[in-house]
Enzyme design. Structure first.
Site, PDB file in Angstrom:
ATOM      1  N   LYS A  18       0.743  -1.291  -0.012  1.00  0.00           N
ATOM      2  CA  LYS A  18       0.114   0.186   0.161  1.00  0.00           C
ATOM      3  C   LYS A  18       0.827   1.055   0.040  1.00  0.00           C
ATOM      4  O   LYS A  18       0.471   2.170  -0.975  1.00  0.00           O
ATOM      5  CB  LYS A  18      -0.967   0.148   1.266  1.00  0.00           C
ATOM      6  CG  LYS A  18      -1.708  -1.006   1.306  1.00  0.00           C
ATOM      7  CD  LYS A  18      -2.853  -1.115   2.549  1.00  0.00           C
ATOM      8  CE  LYS A  18      -2.000  -0.781   4.060  1.00  0.00           C
ATOM      9  NZ  LYS A  18      -1.734  -2.063   4.119  1.00  0.00           N
ATOM     10  N   ARG A  92     -10.296   0.741   7.892  1.00  0.00           N
ATOM     11  CA  ARG A  92      -9.817  -0.644   8.342  1.00  0.00           C
ATOM     12  C   ARG A  92     -11.075  -1.442   8.629  1.00  0.00           C
ATOM     13  O   ARG A  92     -10.754  -2.597   8.890  1.00  0.00           O
ATOM     14  CB  ARG A  92      -8.716  -0.856   9.295  1.00  0.00           C
ATOM     15  CG  ARG A  92      -7.448  -0.524   8.797  1.00  0.00           C
ATOM     16  CD  ARG A  92      -6.821  -1.841   8.585  1.00  0.00           C
ATOM     17  NE  ARG A  92      -5.226  -1.788   9.139  1.00  0.00           N
ATOM     18  CZ  ARG A  92      -4.368  -0.827   8.897  1.00  0.00           C
ATOM     19  NH1 ARG A  92      -4.388   0.336   8.715  1.00  0.00           N
ATOM     20  NH2 ARG A  92      -3.158  -1.262   9.116  1.00  0.00           N
ATOM     21  N   ARG A 126      11.562  -5.297   5.743  1.00  0.00           N
ATOM     22  CA  ARG A 126      11.253  -3.780   5.774  1.00  0.00           C
ATOM     23  C   ARG A 126      11.921  -2.939   6.779  1.00  0.00           C
ATOM     24  O   ARG A 126      11.975  -3.198   8.011  1.00  0.00           O
ATOM     25  CB  ARG A 126       9.708  -3.377   5.823  1.00  0.00           C
ATOM     26  CG  ARG A 126       9.262  -2.328   5.874  1.00  0.00           C
ATOM     27  CD  ARG A 126       7.868  -1.980   5.531  1.00  0.00           C
ATOM     28  NE  ARG A 126       6.965  -2.433   6.789  1.00  0.00           N
ATOM     29  CZ  ARG A 126       5.537  -2.566   6.761  1.00  0.00           C
ATOM     30  NH1 ARG A 126       4.854  -1.915   5.454  1.00  0.00           N
ATOM     31  NH2 ARG A 126       4.913  -2.844   7.808  1.00  0.00           N
ATOM     32  N   ARG A 159      10.331  -1.503  12.146  1.00  0.00           N
ATOM     33  CA  ARG A 159       9.235  -1.353  13.304  1.00  0.00           C
ATOM     34  C   ARG A 159       9.097  -2.655  14.052  1.00  0.00           C
ATOM     35  O   ARG A 159       9.247  -3.687  13.750  1.00  0.00           O
ATOM     36  CB  ARG A 159       8.120  -1.336  12.453  1.00  0.00           C
ATOM     37  CG  ARG A 159       7.841   0.085  11.673  1.00  0.00           C
ATOM     38  CD  ARG A 159       6.531   0.220  10.462  1.00  0.00           C
ATOM     39  NE  ARG A 159       5.517  -0.386  10.958  1.00  0.00           N
ATOM     40  CZ  ARG A 159       4.287  -0.489  10.081  1.00  0.00           C
ATOM     41  NH1 ARG A 159       4.435   0.126   9.164  1.00  0.00           N
ATOM     42  NH2 ARG A 159       3.341  -1.188  10.787  1.00  0.00           N
ATOM     43  N   ARG A 170      -1.311  -9.630  13.187  1.00  0.00           N
ATOM     44  CA  ARG A 170      -1.848  -8.257  12.285  1.00  0.00           C
ATOM     45  C   ARG A 170      -2.594  -8.831  11.067  1.00  0.00           C
ATOM     46  O   ARG A 170      -3.610  -8.423  10.621  1.00  0.00           O
ATOM     47  CB  ARG A 170      -0.663  -7.377  11.801  1.00  0.00           C
ATOM     48  CG  ARG A 170      -0.360  -6.085  12.790  1.00  0.00           C
ATOM     49  CD  ARG A 170       0.990  -5.728  12.630  1.00  0.00           C
ATOM     50  NE  ARG A 170       1.090  -4.696  11.593  1.00  0.00           N
ATOM     51  CZ  ARG A 170       2.344  -4.848  10.673  1.00  0.00           C
ATOM     52  NH1 ARG A 170       3.346  -5.649  10.926  1.00  0.00           N
ATOM     53  NH2 ARG A 170       2.359  -3.962   9.623  1.00  0.00           N
TER      54      ARG A 170
HETATM   55  N1  ATP Z   1      -7.315   2.392  10.513  1.00  0.00           N
HETATM   56  C1  ATP Z   1      -6.798   2.121  11.358  1.00  0.00           C
HETATM   57  N2  ATP Z   1      -7.494   1.403  12.413  1.00  0.00           N
HETATM   58  C2  ATP Z   1      -7.016   0.895  13.716  1.00  0.00           C
HETATM   59  N3  ATP Z   1      -5.748   0.953  13.689  1.00  0.00           N
HETATM   60  C3  ATP Z   1      -4.792   1.332  12.932  1.00  0.00           C
HETATM   61  C4  ATP Z   1      -5.357   1.855  11.552  1.00  0.00           C
HETATM   62  N4  ATP Z   1      -4.477   2.446  10.773  1.00  0.00           N
HETATM   63  C5  ATP Z   1      -3.041   2.068  11.366  1.00  0.00           C
HETATM   64  N5  ATP Z   1      -3.614   1.416  12.638  1.00  0.00           N
HETATM   65  C6  ATP Z   1      -2.651   1.002  13.670  1.00  0.00           C
HETATM   66  O1  ATP Z   1      -1.270   1.449  13.296  1.00  0.00           O
HETATM   67  C7  ATP Z   1      -0.356   0.372  12.794  1.00  0.00           C
HETATM   68  C8  ATP Z   1       0.134   0.630  12.076  1.00  0.00           C
HETATM   69  O2  ATP Z   1      -0.500   0.860  10.862  1.00  0.00           O
HETATM   70  P1  ATP Z   1       0.314   0.851   9.453  1.00  0.00           P
HETATM   71  O3  ATP Z   1      -1.100   1.197   8.281  1.00  0.00           O
HETATM   72  O4  ATP Z   1       1.275   1.584   9.130  1.00  0.00           O
HETATM   73  O5  ATP Z   1       0.540  -0.709   9.166  1.00  0.00           O
HETATM   74  P2  ATP Z   1      -0.093  -2.091   8.948  1.00  0.00           P
HETATM   75  O6  ATP Z   1      -1.168  -1.736   7.805  1.00  0.00           O
HETATM   76  O7  ATP Z   1      -0.418  -2.596  10.132  1.00  0.00           O
HETATM   77  O8  ATP Z   1       1.038  -2.633   8.216  1.00  0.00           O
HETATM   78  P3  ATP Z   1       1.673  -2.142   7.072  1.00  0.00           P
HETATM   79  O9  ATP Z   1       2.029  -0.606   6.735  1.00  0.00           O
HETATM   80  O10 ATP Z   1       2.519  -2.940   7.101  1.00  0.00           O
HETATM   81  O11 ATP Z   1       0.433  -2.150   6.081  1.00  0.00           O
HETATM   82  C9  ATP Z   1      -1.476  -1.029  12.797  1.00  0.00           C
HETATM   83  O12 ATP Z   1      -0.989  -2.236  13.314  1.00  0.00           O
HETATM   84  C10 ATP Z   1      -2.571  -0.548  13.734  1.00  0.00           C
HETATM   85  O13 ATP Z   1      -2.153  -0.721  15.155  1.00  0.00           O
HETATM   86  N1  GDP Z   2      10.415  -8.004  -2.644  1.00  0.00           N
HETATM   87  C1  GDP Z   2       9.266  -7.071  -2.687  1.00  0.00           C
HETATM   88  N2  GDP Z   2       9.270  -6.222  -2.004  1.00  0.00           N
HETATM   89  C2  GDP Z   2       8.318  -5.232  -1.829  1.00  0.00           C
HETATM   90  C3  GDP Z   2       7.575  -5.275  -3.325  1.00  0.00           C
HETATM   91  N3  GDP Z   2       6.648  -3.990  -3.083  1.00  0.00           N
HETATM   92  C4  GDP Z   2       7.118  -3.562  -1.791  1.00  0.00           C
HETATM   93  N4  GDP Z   2       7.893  -4.263  -1.232  1.00  0.00           N
HETATM   94  C5  GDP Z   2       8.465  -4.092   0.159  1.00  0.00           C
HETATM   95  O1  GDP Z   2       7.678  -4.860   1.171  1.00  0.00           O
HETATM   96  C6  GDP Z   2       7.391  -3.893   2.024  1.00  0.00           C
HETATM   97  C7  GDP Z   2       5.871  -3.644   2.417  1.00  0.00           C
HETATM   98  O2  GDP Z   2       5.715  -2.669   1.559  1.00  0.00           O
HETATM   99  P1  GDP Z   2       4.681  -1.464   2.055  1.00  0.00           P
HETATM  100  O3  GDP Z   2       4.483  -0.674   0.802  1.00  0.00           O
HETATM  101  O4  GDP Z   2       5.367  -0.961   3.201  1.00  0.00           O
HETATM  102  O5  GDP Z   2       3.432  -2.291   2.217  1.00  0.00           O
HETATM  103  P2  GDP Z   2       2.161  -1.832   3.230  1.00  0.00           P
HETATM  104  O6  GDP Z   2       2.362  -2.585   4.322  1.00  0.00           O
HETATM  105  O7  GDP Z   2       0.725  -2.476   2.699  1.00  0.00           O
HETATM  106  O8  GDP Z   2       2.138  -0.162   3.489  1.00  0.00           O
HETATM  107  C8  GDP Z   2       8.462  -2.794   1.853  1.00  0.00           C
HETATM  108  O9  GDP Z   2       9.725  -2.891   2.583  1.00  0.00           O
HETATM  109  C9  GDP Z   2       8.600  -2.731   0.626  1.00  0.00           C
HETATM  110  O10 GDP Z   2       9.623  -1.901   0.063  1.00  0.00           O
HETATM  111  C10 GDP Z   2       7.652  -6.347  -4.218  1.00  0.00           C
HETATM  112  O11 GDP Z   2       7.098  -6.523  -5.316  1.00  0.00           O
HETATM  113  N5  GDP Z   2       8.953  -7.039  -3.870  1.00  0.00           N
END
Ligand code: ATP
Ligand code: GDP
Length: 223
Positions: A18, A92, A126, A159, A170
């Site tokens: 994302k 979410r 990451r 993180r 998660r």
């Molecule tokens: N919309 C939301 N509702 C509830 N908690 C949230 C929301 N957005 C973020 N958080 C909290 O912040 C944390 C980190 O959110 P973030 O969107 O950065 O990561 P994530 O979606 O869990 O992981 P990633 O970045 O890997 O997608 C989540 O694990 C949650 O605890």
């Molecule tokens: N190997 C690989 N890593 C990726 C790819 N796309 C994203 N990433 C990495 O995967 C991790 C998660 O991506 P991120 O954009 O933070 O995803 P989010 O958690 O959905 O916001 C980060 O370290 C990115 O750099 C891919 O196509 N291949």
């Protein structure tokens, strides 16, 4: 092309790309990328009231209560009323989607479908620059210098919630909470799902989709 301000959301499990996709959309189309996780981490660093409350949830990989994240996001969205925006990580839950409904009509929801094994591998590699939210991956997009942010030269961190135990929790929580949100947007005809294991392969399709709504910053038309 319509001059209406774009209201878009990117959905997908942790690690689905994302942040990476939103960063590319923001750069290509000049729109605001608003990440709920980034706002929460900023609040935690600033030790604000929201930050103190949210910290325990983030550390355990749990969702922050709906009313907390909703008030954070509503405040941020109010500041960006006159710009195109793209939400990353919000809504979410169905309660959050209903709160968002009260302030806007979404034009576009991008849903990233990525296999579980791929998510686990990506999250363990990451690294982020905490101040800007810039995201790196030691295999996919490593920094120029190991452990250092390309732009500021500041150290990168891993993180707490990217540790294996928190990741498993998660991913489970995401599935439960996201199902009704995905169904809602599907029923409205605004959901666009993309499946695959590589962001670079998904990206051209996302780019084409967003281009149908907003003009790219560097297109001939824009110059
Ligand atoms: N919309 C939301 N509702 C509830 N908690 C949230 C929301 N957005 C973020 N958080 C909290 O912040 C944390 C980190 O959110 P973030 O969107 O950065 O990561 P994530 O979606 O869990 O992981 P990633 O970045 O890997 O997608 C989540 O694990 C949650 O605890
Ligand atoms: N190997 C690989 N890593 C990726 C790819 N796309 C994203 N990433 C990495 O995967 C991790 C998660 O991506 P991120 O954009 O933070 O995803 P989010 O958690 O959905 O916001 C980060 O370290 C990115 O750099 C891919 O196509 N291949």
């Amino acid at each position: 092309m319509a001059s209406k301000l774009l209201r878009a959301v990117v959905l997908g499990p942790p690690g689905s790309g994302k942040g990476t996709v939103c960063q590319r959309i923001a750069e290509s189309f000049g729109l605001q990328h608003l990440s709920s996780g980034h706002f929460l981490r900023e609040n935690i660093r600033a030790k604000s009231e929201v930050g103190v409350l949210a910290k325990q949830y983030l550390e355990q990989g749990l969702l922050v209560p709906d009313h907390v994240i909703t008030s954070v996001m509503m405040m941020e969205l109010e500041k960006k009323q006159s710009q195109h925006w793209l939400l990353d990580g919000f809504p979410r839950t169905l309660v959050q989607a209903e709160a968002l409904d009260r302030i806007c009509d979404l034009d576009l929801v991008i849903n990233l479908n990525i296999p579980f094994e791929t998510l686990k591998d990506r999250l363990s590699a990451r690294w982020i620059h905490p101040a800007s939210g810039r995201v790196y991956n030691m295999e996919f997009n490593p920094p120029d210098v190991h452990g250092i942010d390309d732009i500021t030269g500041e150290p990168l961190i891993q993180r707490e919630d990217d540790k294996p135990d928190a990741v498993a929790v998660r991913l489970r929580k995401y599935k439960e909470a996201a199902k009704p949100v995905i169904e809602l947007y599907k029923s409205r005809g605004v959901l666009h799902s993309f499946s695959g294991t590589e962001t670079n392969k998904i990206w051209p399709y996302v780019y084409t989709l967003v281009s149908s709504k907003v003009r790219p910053v560097h297109s001939k038309e824009a110059n």
